[in-house]
Design a protein around this motif. Sequence first.
Motif, PDB file in Angstrom:
ATOM      1  N   ASP A  85      57.993  56.476  45.150  1.00 52.27           N
ATOM      2  CA  ASP A  85      59.271  56.378  45.847  1.00 52.27           C
ATOM      3  C   ASP A  85      58.985  56.565  47.334  1.00 52.27           C
ATOM      4  OD1 ASP A  85      59.230  59.281  46.266  1.00 52.27           O
ATOM      5  OD2 ASP A  85      61.404  59.175  46.380  1.00 52.27           O
ATOM      6  N   PRO A  86      59.966  56.354  48.213  1.00 55.59           N
ATOM      7  CA  PRO A  86      59.685  56.471  49.654  1.00 55.59           C
ATOM      8  C   PRO A  86      59.161  57.834  50.077  1.00 55.59           C
ATOM      9  CG  PRO A  86      61.762  55.326  49.301  1.00 55.59           C
ATOM     10  CD  PRO A  86      61.327  55.832  47.963  1.00 55.59           C
ATOM     11  N   THR A  87      59.464  58.878  49.302  1.00 51.99           N
ATOM     12  CA  THR A  87      58.971  60.213  49.654  1.00 51.99           C
ATOM     13  C   THR A  87      57.533  60.400  49.216  1.00 51.99           C
ATOM     14  OG1 THR A  87      61.212  61.066  49.359  1.00 51.99           O
ATOM     15  CG2 THR A  87      59.435  62.675  49.469  1.00 51.99           C
ATOM     16  N   THR A  88      57.230  60.116  47.951  1.00 49.35           N
ATOM     17  CA  THR A  88      55.884  60.355  47.443  1.00 49.35           C
ATOM     18  C   THR A  88      54.857  59.412  48.047  1.00 49.35           C
ATOM     19  OG1 THR A  88      56.306  58.912  45.531  1.00 49.35           O
ATOM     20  CG2 THR A  88      56.728  61.248  45.247  1.00 49.35           C
ATOM     21  N   LEU A  89      55.281  58.274  48.567  1.00 48.60           N
ATOM     22  CA  LEU A  89      54.336  57.348  49.198  1.00 48.60           C
ATOM     23  C   LEU A  89      54.293  57.509  50.711  1.00 48.60           C
ATOM     24  CD1 LEU A  89      54.857  54.054  47.141  1.00 48.60           C
ATOM     25  CD2 LEU A  89      53.197  55.892  46.804  1.00 48.60           C
ATOM     26  N   SER A 124      53.947  51.485  58.962  1.00 51.29           N
ATOM     27  CA  SER A 124      52.576  51.969  59.154  1.00 51.29           C
ATOM     28  C   SER A 124      52.141  52.853  57.994  1.00 51.29           C
ATOM     29  CB  SER A 124      52.482  52.738  60.474  1.00 51.29           C
ATOM     30  OG  SER A 124      52.815  51.915  61.571  1.00 51.29           O
ATOM     31  N   ALA A 125      53.014  53.777  57.583  1.00 47.35           N
ATOM     32  CA  ALA A 125      52.675  54.649  56.457  1.00 47.35           C
ATOM     33  C   ALA A 125      52.491  53.840  55.178  1.00 47.35           C
ATOM     34  CB  ALA A 125      53.758  55.708  56.275  1.00 47.35           C
ATOM     35  N   ALA A 126      53.404  52.895  54.930  1.00 45.81           N
ATOM     36  CA  ALA A 126      53.292  52.082  53.717  1.00 45.81           C
ATOM     37  C   ALA A 126      52.028  51.235  53.736  1.00 45.81           C
ATOM     38  CB  ALA A 126      54.521  51.178  53.588  1.00 45.81           C
ATOM     39  N   GLY A 127      51.699  50.666  54.897  1.00 46.02           N
ATOM     40  CA  GLY A 127      50.489  49.859  54.988  1.00 46.02           C
ATOM     41  C   GLY A 127      49.241  50.666  54.722  1.00 46.02           C
ATOM     42  N   LEU A 128      49.202  51.899  55.239  1.00 44.52           N
ATOM     43  CA  LEU A 128      48.045  52.752  55.015  1.00 44.52           C
ATOM     44  C   LEU A 128      47.897  53.101  53.539  1.00 44.52           C
ATOM     45  CD1 LEU A 128      45.732  54.474  56.076  1.00 44.52           C
ATOM     46  CD2 LEU A 128      47.388  56.268  56.605  1.00 44.52           C
ATOM     47  N   VAL A 129      48.997  53.488  52.903  1.00 40.17           N
ATOM     48  CA  VAL A 129      48.932  53.861  51.489  1.00 40.17           C
ATOM     49  C   VAL A 129      48.570  52.654  50.623  1.00 40.17           C
ATOM     50  CG1 VAL A 129      50.273  54.741  49.546  1.00 40.17           C
ATOM     51  CG2 VAL A 129      50.534  55.770  51.794  1.00 40.17           C
ATOM     52  N   LEU A 130      49.114  51.486  50.944  1.00 40.12           N
ATOM     53  CA  LEU A 130      48.784  50.284  50.174  1.00 40.12           C
ATOM     54  C   LEU A 130      47.328  49.898  50.349  1.00 40.12           C
ATOM     55  CD1 LEU A 130      51.940  48.031  50.631  1.00 40.12           C
ATOM     56  CD2 LEU A 130      51.175  49.196  48.563  1.00 40.12           C
ATOM     57  N   ALA A 131      46.791  50.070  51.557  1.00 40.26           N
ATOM     58  CA  ALA A 131      45.380  49.764  51.765  1.00 40.26           C
ATOM     59  C   ALA A 131      44.496  50.673  50.917  1.00 40.26           C
ATOM     60  CB  ALA A 131      45.027  49.911  53.250  1.00 40.26           C
ATOM     61  N   ILE A 132      44.865  51.941  50.845  1.00 38.14           N
ATOM     62  CA  ILE A 132      44.122  52.868  49.987  1.00 38.14           C
ATOM     63  C   ILE A 132      44.258  52.455  48.529  1.00 38.14           C
ATOM     64  CG2 ILE A 132      43.931  55.272  49.256  1.00 38.14           C
ATOM     65  CD1 ILE A 132      45.264  55.948  52.014  1.00 38.14           C
ATOM     66  N   GLY A 133      45.481  52.133  48.118  1.00 39.83           N
ATOM     67  CA  GLY A 133      45.710  51.733  46.732  1.00 39.83           C
ATOM     68  C   GLY A 133      44.962  50.477  46.355  1.00 39.83           C
ATOM     69  N   ALA A 134      44.895  49.506  47.262  1.00 38.08           N
ATOM     70  CA  ALA A 134      44.182  48.262  46.968  1.00 38.08           C
ATOM     71  C   ALA A 134      42.703  48.518  46.733  1.00 38.08           C
ATOM     72  CB  ALA A 134      44.383  47.273  48.107  1.00 38.08           C
ATOM     73  N   ALA A 135      42.134  49.490  47.456  1.00 36.84           N
ATOM     74  CA  ALA A 135      40.716  49.806  47.284  1.00 36.84           C
ATOM     75  C   ALA A 135      40.442  50.508  45.963  1.00 36.84           C
ATOM     76  CB  ALA A 135      40.227  50.675  48.440  1.00 36.84           C
ATOM     77  N   ARG A 136      41.503  51.017  45.325  1.00 35.91           N
ATOM     78  CA  ARG A 136      41.340  51.779  44.077  1.00 35.91           C
ATOM     79  C   ARG A 136      42.221  51.231  42.958  1.00 35.91           C
ATOM     80  NH1 ARG A 136      40.417  54.762  48.445  1.00 35.91           N
ATOM     81  NH2 ARG A 136      38.763  56.309  48.400  1.00 35.91           N
ATOM     82  N   ALA A 137      42.484  49.929  43.004  1.00 38.82           N
ATOM     83  CA  ALA A 137      43.195  49.218  41.938  1.00 38.82           C
ATOM     84  C   ALA A 137      44.603  49.759  41.713  1.00 38.82           C
ATOM     85  CB  ALA A 137      42.404  49.262  40.631  1.00 38.82           C
ATOM     86  N   VAL A 141      47.952  57.773  39.996  1.00 37.09           N
ATOM     87  CA  VAL A 141      47.681  59.110  40.512  1.00 37.09           C
ATOM     88  C   VAL A 141      47.113  59.041  41.917  1.00 37.09           C
ATOM     89  CG1 VAL A 141      46.330  61.208  40.151  1.00 37.09           C
ATOM     90  CG2 VAL A 141      47.369  60.062  38.203  1.00 37.09           C
ATOM     91  N   THR A 142      46.150  58.144  42.128  1.00 33.48           N
ATOM     92  CA  THR A 142      45.548  58.019  43.451  1.00 33.48           C
ATOM     93  C   THR A 142      46.576  57.590  44.486  1.00 33.48           C
ATOM     94  OG1 THR A 142      43.394  57.476  42.498  1.00 33.48           O
ATOM     95  CG2 THR A 142      43.769  56.833  44.769  1.00 33.48           C
ATOM     96  N   MET A 143      47.473  56.686  44.115  1.00 38.19           N
ATOM     97  CA  MET A 143      48.502  56.232  45.050  1.00 38.19           C
ATOM     98  C   MET A 143      49.396  57.396  45.484  1.00 38.19           C
ATOM     99  SD  MET A 143      48.455  52.963  45.830  1.00 38.19           S
ATOM    100  CE  MET A 143      50.157  52.524  46.188  1.00 38.19           C
ATOM    101  N   VAL A 144      49.808  58.212  44.531  1.00 37.49           N
ATOM    102  CA  VAL A 144      50.700  59.313  44.865  1.00 37.49           C
ATOM    103  C   VAL A 144      49.968  60.362  45.695  1.00 37.49           C
ATOM    104  CG1 VAL A 144      52.139  61.155  43.927  1.00 37.49           C
ATOM    105  CG2 VAL A 144      52.133  58.907  42.856  1.00 37.49           C
ATOM    106  N   ILE A 145      48.724  60.666  45.337  1.00 36.13           N
ATOM    107  CA  ILE A 145      47.956  61.629  46.123  1.00 36.13           C
ATOM    108  C   ILE A 145      47.794  61.129  47.555  1.00 36.13           C
ATOM    109  CG2 ILE A 145      45.691  62.690  46.399  1.00 36.13           C
ATOM    110  CD1 ILE A 145      45.500  62.739  43.332  1.00 36.13           C
ATOM    111  N   ALA A 146      47.435  59.862  47.704  1.00 35.27           N
ATOM    112  CA  ALA A 146      47.283  59.289  49.041  1.00 35.27           C
ATOM    113  C   ALA A 146      48.606  59.315  49.800  1.00 35.27           C
ATOM    114  CB  ALA A 146      46.749  57.860  48.940  1.00 35.27           C
ATOM    115  N   GLY A 147      49.691  58.921  49.128  1.00 40.54           N
ATOM    116  CA  GLY A 147      50.992  58.917  49.783  1.00 40.54           C
ATOM    117  C   GLY A 147      51.443  60.297  50.210  1.00 40.54           C
TER     118      GLY A 147
END
Length: 658
Positions: A85-89, A124-137, A141-147
């Motif tokens: 959600d917008p908070t956790t990401l 900017s925040a969404a782009g950063l989290v998505l870039a991390i997520g793309a590197a880890r499929a 869990v990884t998406m939420v931790i990164a977000g």
Amino acid sequence: MTRSIRMILPVAAVLAIGLWLLDARQMLPMADWPAWPFDAQAMSLEQILMAFGMMPRGTIALLAGALLGLSGAILQVVLRNPVADPTTLGISAGAQLTLVMATILAPGLLDHGRWPIAMIGAASAAGLVLAIGAARAFAPVTMVIAGMLVGMTASAVATAITLAQGEYLLSLVIWNGGSLVQQDWSGVRTLALVLIAGGIAAAMLARPLRVLSLGVEGAAGLGLNVALIRLLAVGVAVVLAAAVSAELGLIAFIGLAAPALARSMGARNLYHVLALSPVIGALLLSICDSLVMAIAGQGGEMFPTGALTGLIGGPLLLWLLPRLRGSTPPGTEKGDGTARRRDRAAPLLIGLVALLIAMAVVMVWIGRVPGGWAVLDWASFQAFLPMRLPRLIAAAAAGAALALAGAILQRLTANPLASPEVLGVSGGASLGYAAVIYLVAMPTAAALTMGTMAGGAVALALIGMFVSQRDMPPERVLLAGIAVSALAAAVLSAIMAVGDARAWAVLSWLSGSSSVVTMMGALGLAMVAGLLWIAALAARRWLDILPLGYGVAGGLGLPLRRARMLLILLAGMATGAATVLVGPLSFVGLMAPHVARRLGLARPADHVTGSALIGACLMLAADFGARMAGFPYELPLGLFASLIGAPWLIWLMMRSQK
């Protein structure tokens, strides 16, 4: 539509309308309500407050809740992640940071409204989290931790900037809490247009998202441009969330709760989730705001609604954790890159000890005076040493303790993004400190210490109870800590957003400072850090085996449950010890273990020892910068810890997994 939906939604709608009517009638009897169109010239003061305050507030609560519910539903569908959600990401926190920075540092940028600034931060925040997520499929869990880490970074910097400008303090604290107070209908018109546009976009994306729900390979096989659909869907969600942040501030977890409640009521179809989430979000935020107004009616309103909605997040995350699919694979420490293993670590460790001593001596010997930088003579050095030595010892010990906690957590979870901040202990300790400030008329140092330790212990106990009752992968333990941190942060925000001047004292401590540490306290913290280092060395076999995965560890006879609980306790004690004296410092526990690995300190004993020494050096540097950069005034230590840690965090998380 299921029976639960048919029964619950009408009841919720009646409750929301009834609560709003009760609050409105307390302000003005219905017989005296102004009629449309509103003419302020012909109204009494009470009618003006009703027409341009109470009515638009009730309407904007529905609109904002619908926008956040729809945003969360889109994010959960496109990322196939039930806790997105917008908070956790981190999307809302990114918008908050840019708005705070513009308000304080460059108010001229707001001449054209808050929207462009909020959009930049959210994107900017969404782009950063998505870039991390793309590197880890896009692992959930990884998406939420990164977000959550990105959100914590943004929130830490925003808090430090707010604290540095005291004249903005209380107004920004209240705005950041998500206040729905309205003065006209302009915000309603704006959010209504955004909701209409977002609803149309969601309807157009519904069919491609339905195909995407089959999986990336299946969707691509059917000819769907997966990357484009993801980009468009996330873009829509970001616009919806940023619009709410621009108008109302940070309103947390409505986007997480609405889709979760829709599914719990039986909405399994994607179209039903997208249709019901805005409705549930609107009703949920309206009910929360009505409760806030009911409380305000008893003692005057200085309590933002977003502070109340934040209380939903922690319990909801804990409830959703067992339902998460996907996990962070064992061995993801390799995401930090391949580091050589030193055959002889002793020379490097001795060099780090020498560096630590040299830094301490230099930081006592040089400083700033009204005429500029100066090197103290021997007599001045002897005079200043008793004043500077306690804070140097405390800063170094706190950095070592946080680094030990980070090294333990990263090995325990096999996750390079683990750090003490997400364990939940810092959040609980902060809440305990704030509770003593607000509940005790003249709090003593002993009372503050006891309150801080009690708050950290409660947070640690919550995580321990949650973990002991479920056989979960180690990264879920990390998310349990994030949930506790989110709950503690929400409670703290609710306490502080009342607008009391005591918020200054709480924010000062949250920003981190070693200036008030006594020699006894500094030596006590150093002793605790030393004992924890010895305990970590004693657990080196566990720390060597756990990153291989629980299957391998169990096959080698490791007592998994006991090892996990003891290591969590050890990391919690390290974090709590540092938090008691110098505040909930950030990022040292994330950086130091990675630097140690990059230097070739891969064996457990070498890794924890090197991490502790590097953490001590980093915190000494942050303390020196906090004292010297704003001379003659001392700037927040947490700000410098964040400025050191944020670039490293961004670089680390942007690296592709090897």
